[in-house]
Scaffold this active site. Structure first.
Site, mmCIF file in Angstrom:
data_model
loop_
_atom_site.group_PDB
_atom_site.id
_atom_site.type_symbol
_atom_site.label_atom_id
_atom_site.label_comp_id
_atom_site.label_asym_id
_atom_site.label_seq_id
_atom_site.Cartn_x
_atom_site.Cartn_y
_atom_site.Cartn_z
ATOM 1 N N CYS A 207 2.967 9.470 -1.162
ATOM 2 C CA CYS A 207 2.077 8.425 -0.645
ATOM 3 C C CYS A 207 1.385 7.629 -1.748
ATOM 4 O O CYS A 207 0.721 6.640 -1.466
ATOM 5 C CB CYS A 207 1.043 9.054 0.273
ATOM 6 S SG CYS A 207 1.776 10.221 1.412
ATOM 7 N N HIS B 182 0.052 4.493 8.202
ATOM 8 C CA HIS B 182 0.247 4.957 6.823
ATOM 9 C C HIS B 182 1.661 4.572 6.390
ATOM 10 O O HIS B 182 2.635 5.143 6.854
ATOM 11 C CB HIS B 182 0.038 6.464 6.746
ATOM 12 C CG HIS B 182 0.074 6.985 5.341
ATOM 13 N ND1 HIS B 182 0.330 6.188 4.242
ATOM 14 C CD2 HIS B 182 -0.131 8.237 4.851
ATOM 15 C CE1 HIS B 182 0.290 6.924 3.152
ATOM 16 N NE2 HIS B 182 0.012 8.166 3.482
ATOM 17 N N HIS C 264 -8.012 6.233 0.731
ATOM 18 C CA HIS C 264 -6.689 6.638 1.212
ATOM 19 C C HIS C 264 -6.813 6.894 2.719
ATOM 20 O O HIS C 264 -5.997 6.419 3.485
ATOM 21 C CB HIS C 264 -6.224 7.873 0.444
ATOM 22 C CG HIS C 264 -4.816 8.268 0.746
ATOM 23 N ND1 HIS C 264 -3.757 7.391 0.649
ATOM 24 C CD2 HIS C 264 -4.278 9.450 1.149
ATOM 25 C CE1 HIS C 264 -2.639 8.014 0.989
ATOM 26 N NE2 HIS C 264 -2.932 9.259 1.304
#
Lengths: 341, 91, 404
Positions: free
Chosen positions: C163, C331, C296
């Site tokens: 990520c 995401h 995040h």
């Protein structure tokens, strides 16, 4: 990128007996497939059983080569961990793809998914060494290990790290071997490594392996070799490739005759062998050359094995300068210049 | 069979399944205490193992654990897992 | 002194728009892009929300100007749409005019298309167009097709750190510039939704069946998204030479590792704390200079606790405005770092703080709560953008207003 980057230690798992003891290169005999598999060392001395139980093949291969490299060095805490891999864990990717179908997307084991992520080996090395520093993974075919190396050199040049653990890992599964055979990656007829370079047919033989290096700003106690520079060239014409070589050598104030040994990625594939042939004819007609893929086969990060090979022969044969030239299926080309100190 | 025997048989089977699912080499069912903590100090399992054990429950016993917080309670020990499985079986 | 690195071009596509302006408009309108997939063949289609780009793959090909589709995956096409906008926005007509680096990020390459034909590929009795997708399985394929379409060829590579992949791509490009290897680098990432990743994250039991609720006590996981984003980075000397428009400065960055567990961050957020602290130090700014943190904030149980604690450790009782924009986009994994870096640029240029949608209840572990309102005319000069991931890979970027 000028400067000196010392290889303070190295370790390799490959189809050769490369992991421990003195290295004697051997041309292996293939039984039924154009595929060279690694000789697996005993992993149990490196990884606690509780960690080992979950790990798939390439994770063990990558982690243990990294740990052996650390053991061979005087460093316990590298300033960065940077790796390259073209395909990551094929075994886990394949397993998860199959599980999705087989179990119709329900009750899937998470482990293969987690381990299929390309940075999982890096994460494992970091956990095992408790290394919280810079950590990155490059995943770009024949520029995977090369950028890991360049990134490592930059970390040192920037003063962010004195020593960097860098390396590459790659596996070939039977399934992936078949997949790539469908688009001509491998030779159709069984071809032995000893006959590879004279086969005059398309494709090559597959390989796999893992190699790690401790790269430092200082020589350390027993430096194996020194990286002087790296130059990558993407999808070049022959003219552009040759021009890049000339510029690269000129930047390091040497000429082709200063190179004692040329290690090449020649792999007997008629589609791409002309790059090697023409380069040798034009610049290195009298230079000894050592084609390394007869020893390890072809894979995205085979160049890491080439660098490991260079660290083995440079001192032993009293060489001053080695040039590695490799390309991966004609797209990613790299020159890597090494010296003995 | 008496209820206690059923429970013992279930726990033994569960231990065998745990060993296989988590590839706990060199561990035998008798090495796992019914009440020992599976995670942390006990068997030394972690959060990924807990997910694997939920897969085991779902595949072998058709019991779906949706909430990881609930999962943590069920997966405390072999005993707690067995009790949970029994509570979900049709009487 | 290493040269300063400036952002001179931005381009993106996500669930809230096919370009930067559309994304900005939907951020302003507080319009989430979360919904249910129309493109993925999965049993989870009506259950697990996603942030999907509305356009079909064929429509993306048309937008990117690709006529012969076989071999071009959705990953590649999303990337092409975004990079073309980024180059236009930087006023670059021909990327070949200068030796340029293309640093891409990907987590599963062309899996979106290969997973559909994988078992055909394995079947020796089948032949067809699907053979064009064999080489798209790895992460390099999308990068090279994008590089080849735009003509970038000096440095071409791909980073995969889960990520945090595209945050690391920006960092790497900036460092290539500082080392004098190139004057210009186009950096970012591209990610298409796949059955593979949806089932992967679902097997980790960290996908919320509701729209994700970052930093909320009742949060129960993330929603995946897709998209692509690229920024054009240029050295100060090149910017001056060609009189380029500066959108913002990439003033600091840091990559750390948790060294804790393959999928879980350390409970005290050590890696997140170090990444933010060191990135800020590099930028020459102090904690008081930061007006906004684009966290995040995946809305997984672990991430938000660790990241929240790291924020409290770094900023003490003066935590700046912060929000997760993942309730807008989902995401987007390898694209997330670059998408959110662009949101950081927009926060500075438009003087905005974006709201953290779907928040209602403070987390018991934290003293802080995210910003839930759209703040206009907010004096944003420095933004921290966080990207954390599997393998303990953490990355923080500092994006600063250019003031000469």
């Amino acid at each position: 990128m000028k400067g000196k980057y010392y290889i303070q230690s190295a370790a390799a798992i490959s189809p050769q007996e490369s992991f421990s003891g003195p290295f004697v290169p051997q041309l292996l005999t293939l039984a039924d497939k154009n595929l060279l598999r690694i000789k697996e060392p005993d992993y149990s001395g490196f990884i606690p059983p509780n960690n080992l139980r979950r790990m798939s093949r390439v994770l063990k291969m990558g982690l243990v080569a990294a740990l052996q490299c650390l053991r061979n060095s005087e460093v316990s805490m590298p300033g960065a961990i940077i790796t390259g891999t073209g395909k990551g864990s094929l075994q886990d990717t394949e397993r998860f793809l199959k599980n999705i179908t087989e179990y119709a997307e329900t009750a899937l084991n998470p482990t293969p998914f987690i381990q299929s992520t390309y940075n999982s080996v890096n994460g494992l090395i970091a956990v095992q060494q408790k290394c919280t520093q810079y950590n990155s993974t490059f995943v770009h075919r024949g520029f995977s290990f090369e950028h890991a190396l360049l990134d490592s050199m930059m970390q040192i040049a920037e003063g962010n790290a004195d020593v960097v653990l860098t390396g590459a890992f790659e596996e070939i599964s039977d399934e992936h071997f078949y997949i790539k055979s469908r688009i001509g990656y491998w030779k159709k007829a069984l071809t032995q490594p000893a006959e590879l370079l004279t086969s005059r047919t398309p494709g090559t033989i597959a390989g796999e392996g893992s190699a790690f290096f401790m790269l430092g700003s200082k020589p350390g106690n027993h430096p194996l070799a020194c990286i002087e520079g790296i130059k990558m060239v993407y999808k070049p014409t022959q003219e552009k490739l040759h021009a890049a070589l000339e510029t690269f050598l000129a930047q390091h104030e040497i000429t082709p005759s200063d190179i004692d040994l040329l290690i090449t990625g020649q792999n007997g594939d008629v589609n791409h062998d002309h790059y090697y042939h023409n380069l040798i004819v034009q610049y290195f007609p009298a230079t000894t050359s050592l084609p390394f893929k007869t020893l390890c086969g072809e894979y995205d990060t085979a160049s890491a094995f080439a660098l490991w090979l260079a660290t083995q022969v440079i001192k032993e044969q009293g060489l001053k300068k080695i040039l590695i030239y490799n390309n991966f299926y004609g797209d990613q080309h790299t020159f890597l210049l090494l010296s003995n100190s | 069979m008496k209820p206690t025997t059923i429970m013992e048989a279930l726990k033994l089977k569960l231990k065998q399944q745990i060993i296989e699912a988590l590839n706990l080499q060199d561990t035998r069912p008798e090495d796992i205490d019914d009440n020992a903590a599976l995670f942390g100090e006990g068997l030394g399992l972690d959060s990924i193992d807990s997910l694997e054990l939920m897969v085991l429950l779902e595949r072998q016993y058709k019991i779906k654990v949706e909430d990881p917080r609930e999962g943590r309670k069920i997966l405390q020990s072999v005993q707690s897992m067995a009790e949970f499985i029994q509570s979900k079986q049709p009487a | 002194m290493a040269e300063r690195v400036f952002i001179t071009g931005i381009g993106m596509i996500s669930a809230i728009g096919n370009n930067v302006q559309e994304n900005l408009r939907h951020l302003r309108e507080q319009k989430s892009g979360l919904g249910y997939t129309r493109h993925i063949d999965t049993i989870h289609r009506d259950v697990l929300p996603v942030g999907e780009v509305a356009a079909t793959t064929a429509e993306l090909a048309a937008m990117a100007g690709i006529k012969e589709l076989p071999g071009y995956t959705r990953t590649t096409l999303l990337g092409l749409v975004a990079i073309q906008e980024a180059l236009r926005s930087a006023g670059i007509k021909d990327a070949k005019e200068l030796p340029t680096a293309f640093i891409n990020a990907s987590t599963v390459g062309g899996m979106c298309d290969t997973e559909k034909v994988y078992f055909d590929i394995l079947d020796p009795n089948k032949e067809g167009d699907f053979l064009n997708y064999i080489d798209t399985l790895d992460c390099a394929d999308c990068t090279q097709r994008i590089a080849d379409e735009t003509g970038i060829d000096e440095y071409v590579t791909t980073i995969s750190t889960a990520c945090s992949s595209s945050a690391n791509a920006l960092m790497y490009g900036a460092r290539l510039i500082q080392q004098g290897l190139v004057q210009r680098a186009v950096c970012g990432g591209t990610e298409a939704l796949t059955r593979f990743t949806m089932n992967g994250f679902n097997s980790l039991k960290n996908i919320d069946k509701q729209f994700c609720r970052p930093f909320d006590q009742q949060r129960n996981g993330l929603n995946l998204g897709e998209g692509a984003a690229y920024v054009v980075l240029e050295s100060e000397s090149l910017v001056k030479e060609r009189n380029a428009q500066i959108l913002a400065e990439l003033s600091g960055w840091c990559n750390t590792n948790e060294a804790f567990h393959p999928t879980a961050p350390s409970p005290e957020g050590d890696g997140a704390y170090e990444a933010m602290k060191k990135a800020l130090k590099m930028s020459g700014r102090s904690t008081a200079d930061v007006q906004y943190v684009n966290v995040h904030g995946t809305a997984t149980l672990n991430n938000d606790v660790s990241e929240g604690i790291a924020l409290e450790r770094l900023f003490g009782s003066n935590v700046p405005k912060f929000s997760s924009t993942k309730p807008f986009t989902g995401h987007t994994l390898a694209a997330a770092g670059a998408i959110e870096a662009i949101f950081g640029v927009l926060a500075i240029r438009e003087q905005l703080v974006f709201p953290n949608l779907h928040f209602s209840e403070k987390m018991e572990e934290l003293h802080i709560t995210p910003e839930t309102q759209l703040l206009e005319n907010y004096p944003v000069k420095n933004v921290i953008s966080n990207s954390f991931g599997f393998g303990g890979n953490n990355a923080s970027l500092v994006i600063s207003k250019y003031e000469g």
